[in-house]
Design an enzyme around this catalytic site. Structure first.
Site, PDB file in Angstrom:
ATOM      1  N   ALA A   1       0.844  -1.207   0.000  1.00  0.00           N
ATOM      2  CA  ALA A   1       0.000   0.000   0.000  1.00  0.00           C
ATOM      3  C   ALA A   1       0.872   1.248   0.000  1.00  0.00           C
ATOM      4  CB  ALA A   1      -0.932  -0.022   1.213  1.00  0.00           C
ATOM      5  N   GLY A   2       2.011   1.156  -0.657  1.00  0.00           N
ATOM      6  CA  GLY A   2       2.905   2.306  -0.782  1.00  0.00           C
ATOM      7  C   GLY A   2       2.464   3.189  -1.944  1.00  0.00           C
TER       8      GLY A   2
ATOM      9  N   ASN B   1      14.017  -8.320  -1.701  1.00  0.00           N
ATOM     10  CA  ASN B   1      12.759  -8.259  -2.449  1.00  0.00           C
ATOM     11  C   ASN B   1      12.305  -9.635  -2.926  1.00  0.00           C
ATOM     12  OD1 ASN B   1      12.381  -5.610  -1.927  1.00  0.00           O
ATOM     13  ND2 ASN B   1      12.855  -4.856  -3.984  1.00  0.00           N
TER      14      ASN B   1
ATOM     15  N   HIS C   1      13.659  -4.790 -18.107  1.00  0.00           N
ATOM     16  CA  HIS C   1      13.332  -3.471 -17.561  1.00  0.00           C
ATOM     17  C   HIS C   1      14.588  -2.954 -16.891  1.00  0.00           C
ATOM     18  CE1 HIS C   1      10.882  -0.295 -16.027  1.00  0.00           C
ATOM     19  NE2 HIS C   1      10.971  -0.669 -14.773  1.00  0.00           N
TER      20      HIS C   1
HETATM   21  N1  APR Z   1       4.178  -7.691   2.701  1.00  0.00           N
HETATM   22  C1  APR Z   1       3.349  -6.689   2.343  1.00  0.00           C
HETATM   23  N2  APR Z   1       3.775  -5.440   2.089  1.00  0.00           N
HETATM   24  C2  APR Z   1       5.079  -5.196   2.204  1.00  0.00           C
HETATM   25  C3  APR Z   1       6.018  -6.201   2.564  1.00  0.00           C
HETATM   26  C4  APR Z   1       5.512  -7.496   2.820  1.00  0.00           C
HETATM   27  N3  APR Z   1       6.314  -8.507   3.175  1.00  0.00           N
HETATM   28  N4  APR Z   1       7.243  -5.643   2.594  1.00  0.00           N
HETATM   29  C5  APR Z   1       7.099  -4.355   2.243  1.00  0.00           C
HETATM   30  N5  APR Z   1       5.802  -4.081   2.012  1.00  0.00           N
HETATM   31  C6  APR Z   1       5.179  -2.805   1.650  1.00  0.00           C
HETATM   32  C7  APR Z   1       5.754  -1.633   2.425  1.00  0.00           C
HETATM   33  O1  APR Z   1       5.239  -1.585   3.753  1.00  0.00           O
HETATM   34  C8  APR Z   1       5.315  -0.445   1.575  1.00  0.00           C
HETATM   35  O2  APR Z   1       4.085   0.085   2.006  1.00  0.00           O
HETATM   36  O3  APR Z   1       5.426  -2.463   0.306  1.00  0.00           O
HETATM   37  C9  APR Z   1       5.166  -1.064   0.162  1.00  0.00           C
HETATM   38  C10 APR Z   1       6.129  -0.476  -0.855  1.00  0.00           C
HETATM   39  O4  APR Z   1       5.772   0.841  -1.065  1.00  0.00           O
HETATM   40  P1  APR Z   1       6.813   2.027  -1.361  1.00  0.00           P
HETATM   41  O5  APR Z   1       7.988   1.875  -0.431  1.00  0.00           O
HETATM   42  O6  APR Z   1       6.043   3.301  -1.381  1.00  0.00           O
HETATM   43  O7  APR Z   1       7.378   1.680  -2.801  1.00  0.00           O
HETATM   44  P2  APR Z   1       6.693   2.054  -4.206  1.00  0.00           P
HETATM   45  O8  APR Z   1       7.194   3.379  -4.664  1.00  0.00           O
HETATM   46  O9  APR Z   1       5.232   1.823  -4.123  1.00  0.00           O
HETATM   47  O10 APR Z   1       7.360   0.964  -5.151  1.00  0.00           O
HETATM   48  C11 APR Z   1       7.027  -0.401  -5.008  1.00  0.00           C
HETATM   49  O11 APR Z   1       7.329  -0.947  -7.292  1.00  0.00           O
HETATM   50  O12 APR Z   1       8.073   0.282  -9.096  1.00  0.00           O
HETATM   51  C12 APR Z   1       8.437  -0.651  -8.127  1.00  0.00           C
HETATM   52  O13 APR Z   1      10.788  -0.230  -7.737  1.00  0.00           O
HETATM   53  C13 APR Z   1       9.502  -0.121  -7.180  1.00  0.00           C
HETATM   54  O14 APR Z   1       9.964  -2.242  -6.176  1.00  0.00           O
HETATM   55  C14 APR Z   1       9.306  -1.009  -5.992  1.00  0.00           C
HETATM   56  C15 APR Z   1       7.797  -1.247  -5.996  1.00  0.00           C
END
Ligand code: APR
Length: 327
Positions: free
Chosen positions: A11-12, A96, A176
């Protein structure tokens, strides 16, 4: 008939923006999932409270519990960590890969018939992890990269020519990353190849900018990476799948002999519909283009090999015979 259901994991920035777009386009009910307690619930509530103003009746919920994602038609995986200072590329890859494996296993247990769209970077490598972790057939595990890369290329073509972005089309192949392969002779404005509209030097400049499109945004933002265009790209893929539109979109697909590549996720044009990837479209490449494609595929292979070396249990290839028929 119940509305289709899309689970967005993470939910980022990308996940929440994709949830907003999917809801506002009226495509499907959305379940937002994150590991952080309160985050998906808070964002879902905020998005739901926008609905009366925007004027849609889509149900948006947030949860930390995969049981609430049950019966999803599409699972979008955006969860992951961004690269932190001091973190090597391999550290990020291992972290990741662990996250993607764990969320995919939990999500598919409740939605065995879903189609997975992988967004987490490094994209092509994460597709391998999702394929393995899901046990799904390759046509139901798809990576979002090419739609974004070609959108960036289209933006630059339109700006250069001073025309509407809607009159442009761009063709991008390969992984990519820095080795992606934009194909100018198949990229057009008003149906005319840009090779007839722009000098080779200008085309090279646009191609370079496209290759570095993600890095350009990161350099400007300083914290975080692109999310508006990635979320829009995810939404287009969801639309083509949910509504069985059969759009031909560049996506990361598991190649099994196409483009002379075996057992590897690489960006190619595919037809996307209700069954996922319904066709991989092969086009003739010049020698130079094929070499660039192979260089790009080799870069993906290196990442997949690195994952194996790091013990992240994501085998780089699996034979079609070994692939389960899907769940
Ligand atoms: N389970 C669920 N959610 C998780 C987990 C997990 N194990 N680990 C991390 N997260 C959540 C984080 O809590 C965060 O809210 O994943 C979300 C990632 O959001 P952002 O840090 O805002 O990253 P964002 O800019 O959305 O990018 C996400 O997409 O484009 C790609 O390179 C980018 O790999 C990145 C991904």
């Amino acid at each position: 008939m119940p509305r289709p259901r899309v689970t967005v994991i993470g939910a980022g920035n990308v996940g929440a923006t994709a949830a907003q777009r999917i809801a506002e386009a009226g495509l499907a009910d959305v379940v937002l999932v994150d590991i952080v307690e309160g985050l998906p619930q808070g964002k879902a509530l905020d998005l739901a409270e926008a609905a009366p103003v925007v004027g849609h009746d889509i149900r948006i919920t947030g949860t930390n519990d995969y049981a609430e994602t049950a019966g999803s038609d599409v699972i979008v995986v955006t969860s992951g960590l961004a690269r932190q200072p001091g973190m090597t590329r391999d550290d990020l890859l291992a972290k990741n890969a662990g996250i993607v494996r764990s969320v995919v296993q939990q999500a598919v247990a409740h939605s065995p018939g879903a189609i997975i769209i992988v967004v987490t970077n490094p994209l092509d490598a994460m597709c391998h992890v999702a394929l393995e972790a899901s046990g799904f057939p390759p046509e139901r595990v798809i990576g979002m990269a090419g739609v974004l890369d070609s959108a960036r290329f289209r933006t630059f073509i339109a700006q250069e020519l001073g025309v509407s972005v809607t009159s442009t089309h761009a063709f991008v192949l390969g992984g990519h990353g820095d080795t992606m392969v934009p194909l100018p002779r198949y990229s057009t404005a008003g149906g005319v190849p840009i090779t007839e509209l722009l000098s080779p030097e200008r085309i090279d400049a646009l191609v370079d900018r496209t290759r570095n499109g993600g890095a350009e945004v990161v350099a400007l933002l300083k914290t975080g990476s692109a999310f508006y265009a990635p979320a829009a790209s995810v939404t287009q893929m969801v639309d083509s799948i949910i509504n069985d539109r059969g759009m031909i979109l560049p996506c990361a697909a598991y190649l099994q002999g196409e483009y002379a590549t075996q057992g590897l996720y690489v960006g190619v044009p595919v037809e996307l519909g209700r069954k996922g990837i319904q066709r991989i479209i092969e086009i003739e490449l010049t020698n130079e283009e094929q070499q660039a494609f192979e260089r790009s595929a080799a870069a993906v292979r290196e990442l997949v090999d690195a994952m194996e070396r790091l013990g992240t249990e994501a085998p780089g290839s699996r034979t079609p015979e070994a692939a389960p028929a899907g769940g």
